[in-house]
Design a protein around this motif. Structure first.
Motif, mmCIF file in Angstrom:
data_model
loop_
_atom_site.group_PDB
_atom_site.id
_atom_site.type_symbol
_atom_site.label_atom_id
_atom_site.label_comp_id
_atom_site.label_asym_id
_atom_site.label_seq_id
_atom_site.Cartn_x
_atom_site.Cartn_y
_atom_site.Cartn_z
ATOM 1 N N SER A 222 -24.086 3.468 7.636
ATOM 2 C CA SER A 222 -24.384 2.722 6.417
ATOM 3 C C SER A 222 -25.463 1.685 6.692
ATOM 4 O O SER A 222 -25.805 1.400 7.855
ATOM 5 C CB SER A 222 -23.122 2.028 5.909
ATOM 6 N N ALA A 223 -25.984 1.081 5.629
ATOM 7 C CA ALA A 223 -27.010 0.053 5.788
ATOM 8 C C ALA A 223 -26.481 -1.128 6.600
ATOM 9 O O ALA A 223 -27.192 -1.697 7.436
ATOM 10 C CB ALA A 223 -27.495 -0.410 4.421
ATOM 11 N N SER A 224 -25.229 -1.500 6.368
ATOM 12 C CA SER A 224 -24.658 -2.627 7.118
ATOM 13 C C SER A 224 -24.476 -2.276 8.590
ATOM 14 O O SER A 224 -24.673 -3.121 9.471
ATOM 15 C CB SER A 224 -23.323 -3.052 6.498
ATOM 16 N N GLU A 225 -24.118 -1.019 8.871
ATOM 17 C CA GLU A 225 -23.977 -0.591 10.268
ATOM 18 C C GLU A 225 -25.332 -0.591 10.975
ATOM 19 O O GLU A 225 -25.435 -0.968 12.157
ATOM 20 C CB GLU A 225 -23.346 0.799 10.325
ATOM 21 N N ALA A 227 -27.904 -2.518 10.180
ATOM 22 C CA ALA A 227 -28.297 -3.915 10.384
ATOM 23 C C ALA A 227 -27.567 -4.523 11.570
ATOM 24 O O ALA A 227 -28.161 -5.255 12.382
ATOM 25 C CB ALA A 227 -28.017 -4.713 9.110
ATOM 26 N N ALA A 228 -26.275 -4.228 11.692
ATOM 27 C CA ALA A 228 -25.499 -4.753 12.822
ATOM 28 C C ALA A 228 -26.017 -4.198 14.143
ATOM 29 O O ALA A 228 -26.108 -4.914 15.151
ATOM 30 C CB ALA A 228 -24.025 -4.414 12.638
ATOM 31 N N GLU A 231 -29.224 -5.882 15.173
ATOM 32 C CA GLU A 231 -28.979 -7.219 15.704
ATOM 33 C C GLU A 231 -28.520 -7.146 17.160
ATOM 34 O O GLU A 231 -28.949 -7.953 17.998
ATOM 35 C CB GLU A 231 -27.930 -7.933 14.844
ATOM 36 N N ASP A 247 -21.981 -14.386 15.011
ATOM 37 C CA ASP A 247 -20.801 -14.093 14.192
ATOM 38 C C ASP A 247 -19.552 -13.852 15.030
ATOM 39 O O ASP A 247 -18.498 -13.504 14.494
ATOM 40 C CB ASP A 247 -21.065 -12.900 13.283
ATOM 41 N N ARG A 249 -19.173 -11.572 17.558
ATOM 42 C CA ARG A 249 -19.076 -10.261 18.196
ATOM 43 C C ARG A 249 -19.528 -10.346 19.651
ATOM 44 O O ARG A 249 -20.565 -10.932 19.953
ATOM 45 C CB ARG A 249 -19.931 -9.237 17.464
ATOM 46 N N THR A 262 -26.366 4.504 16.972
ATOM 47 C CA THR A 262 -26.387 4.281 15.523
ATOM 48 C C THR A 262 -27.816 4.288 14.998
ATOM 49 O O THR A 262 -28.115 4.895 13.959
ATOM 50 C CB THR A 262 -25.709 2.942 15.184
#
Length: 269
Positions: A222-225, A227-228, A231, A247, A249, A262
């Motif tokens: 997904s887009a959030s995956e 982006a993570a 990072e 955050d 992690r 990913t």
């Protein structure tokens, strides 16, 4: 990274031709369960004719049962053909079976299908049997029957996880999920893919072209995956050791490797 594998019967050259343009990452021509006994020889000949040239997408062939009389003729007829991307070996129960095929077939890429309790118990030994073996797969219909499982979810989850662990322990790619048998239930397919992805599978075999986009979408990040993952990779480039992101992690080498996978998958978007 291959995410979609489309099964087609080897005795239907017209269907195989359509499958090659259906959008799958790879096509698996089946000489085993999908072909009636009186059409086995024709299926082998038709498949050999197809693989005399290199098709537009990778083509794997599932040969007949290794403990029967048809497997060796299948293997000998296909080995060395320019269009053969791999041999799928059904119902594997021992590493010796893989080694014998590797010697017989002059080591084309091999993929072992584990479809019984014995095969699952020997998963790592099979996965590490020979350098020609490139992957494992699970045959859930036969395995479920062998185990007496009445509900594959969650009844087969232990076996699924076992195959994933065995493949990774042997240095093989994450396995693709077994086929989803109901070609009309696309929402059920999506849910099943999400479960498989959570267990560590990567991609899935299909039995109908309409299943392909559902499988691909389920296994793409997904887009959030994405982006993570970006990072994590960016942070790792600045600090080669273990670190914590703002955050909370925690990031180490294994997390970075997962993030890079990913991002590699995201290139398909």
């Amino acid at each position: 990274m291959l995410l979609t594998w489309l099964y087609v019967p080897g005795d239907r050259p017209d269907v195989v031709a359509k499958a090659l343009t259906a959008g799958a990452d790879a096509v698996i021509v089946d000489l085993e369960d999908a072909v009636a006994p009186d059409r086995k020889e024709y299926a082998r000949e038709a498949t050999a004719e197809l693989l005399a040239d290199r098709p537009s997408v990778p083509v794997h062939v599932r040969v007949n049962a290794l403990d029967g009389p048809l497997a060796e003729p299948d293997i000998l007829a296909l080995t060395g053909l320019p269009g053969l991307a791999g041999l799928r070996l059904p119902k594997v129960v021992s590493p010796d079976q893989v080694a014998r095929v590797a010697e017989l077939a002059d080591s084309p890429p091999l993929y072992a299908l584990l479809e019984s309790a014995l095969g699952i118990e020997r998963a790592y030994a099979i996965a590490s049997a020979h350098s020609a073996l490139r992957g494992l797969s699970l045959g859930e219909a036969d395995l479920g029957a062998d185990l007496g499982v009445t509900a594959p979810d969650p009844g087969l989850d232990w076996a699924r996880a076992r195959v994933v662990c065995a493949a990774r322990a042997a240095g093989l790619a994450p396995p693709a999920q077994s086929v989803f048998p109901d070609v009309r239930d696309l929402s059920g397919l999506a849910s099943s893919c999400a479960r498989g992805r959570a267990l560590g599978f990567l991609g899935r075999a299909a039995i109908h072209p309409r299943q392909l986009p559902v499988i691909e979408q389920a296994y793409l990040p997904s887009a959030s995956e994405v982006a993570a993952a970006e990072e994590v990779v960016k942070a790792a480039a600045c600090d080669a050791g273990a670190l914590a992101l703002p955050d909370g992690r925690f990031v180490d080498a294994a997390v970075v490797a997962g993030a890079r996978r990913t991002l590699a998958l995201a290139q398909r978007l």
